[in-house]
Scaffold this active site. Structure first.
Site, PDB file in Angstrom:
ATOM      1  CG  HIS A   1      40.693  36.596  43.385  1.00 17.60           C
ATOM      2  ND1 HIS A   1      40.713  37.130  41.993  1.00 17.60           N
ATOM      3  CD2 HIS A   1      40.274  37.537  43.877  1.00 17.60           C
ATOM      4  CE1 HIS A   1      39.967  38.185  42.058  1.00 17.60           C
ATOM      5  NE2 HIS A   1      39.746  38.517  43.206  1.00 17.60           N
TER       6      HIS A   1
ATOM      7  N   GLY B   1      48.414  34.958  36.736  1.00 20.44           N
ATOM      8  CA  GLY B   1      48.535  35.349  35.371  1.00 20.44           C
ATOM      9  C   GLY B   1      47.500  34.889  34.303  1.00 20.44           C
TER      10      GLY B   1
ATOM     11  CG  ASP C   1      38.591  42.029  44.356  1.00 13.25           C
ATOM     12  OD1 ASP C   1      38.688  40.868  43.839  1.00 13.25           O
ATOM     13  OD2 ASP C   1      38.278  43.086  43.926  1.00 13.25           O
TER      14      ASP C   1
END
Length: 152
Positions: free
Chosen positions: A73, A56, A118
């Protein structure tokens, strides 16, 4: 660190507008991650836009659980940037087959690296149980200690 969070916010807009519906082979840049999340987990990337301490906007403290994969990530994207990759705009082709992301035939170092970032994050999300209590987790509960990227 904030790159993943901006990506997830942009993904939410893309998914809401129907951009996550992909043909078997796709090339889209920043929005790859959302499609890869959907491919691997079967969930909307919106499920992770405000999850835990790292998925977020913002990102601080210690990841809450195994599904709070966005710190790793972010670290991966940080490494890609040191290689000269443009994590927000570089594009790569991938396809989804049986909940598996395929992008092994890429030749460009940045395309390969970003796809790996990813794909690994999506695998992390797929393996981890989704804990509803960490959706909309308040950042003040994340603390100030952060893991170093070297733990991955």
């Amino acid at each position: 660190m904030a790159a993943c969070h901006r990506i997830l916010l942009l993904l939410s807009v893309a998914v809401a507008s129907g951009a996550a519906q992909k043909p078997p082979l796709t090339k889209r840049g920043l929005l790859e991650f959302g499609g890869i999340i959907t491919c691997s987990t079967g969930r909307s990337p919106l499920s992770y836009v405000m999850y835990g301490c790292y998925c977020g906007l913002g990102g601080k403290g210690w990841p809450r659980d195994k599904a709070d994969c966005c710190h790793e990530h972010d670290c991966c994207y940080g490494e890609a940037e040191t290689l000269g990759c443009q994590t927000k705009t570089d594009q790569y082709r991938w396809k989804c087959e049986d909940k598996k992301v395929e992008c092994d035939d890429l030749n460009d170092k940045c395309e390969k690296f970003l796809c790996k970032c990813d794909r690994d994050a999506a695998k992390c999300l797929e393996k981890a149980p989704y804990n509803q209590k960490y959706l909309f987790w308040p950042s003040f509960m994340c603390g100030s200690e952060e893991p170093k990227c070297s733990i991955y």
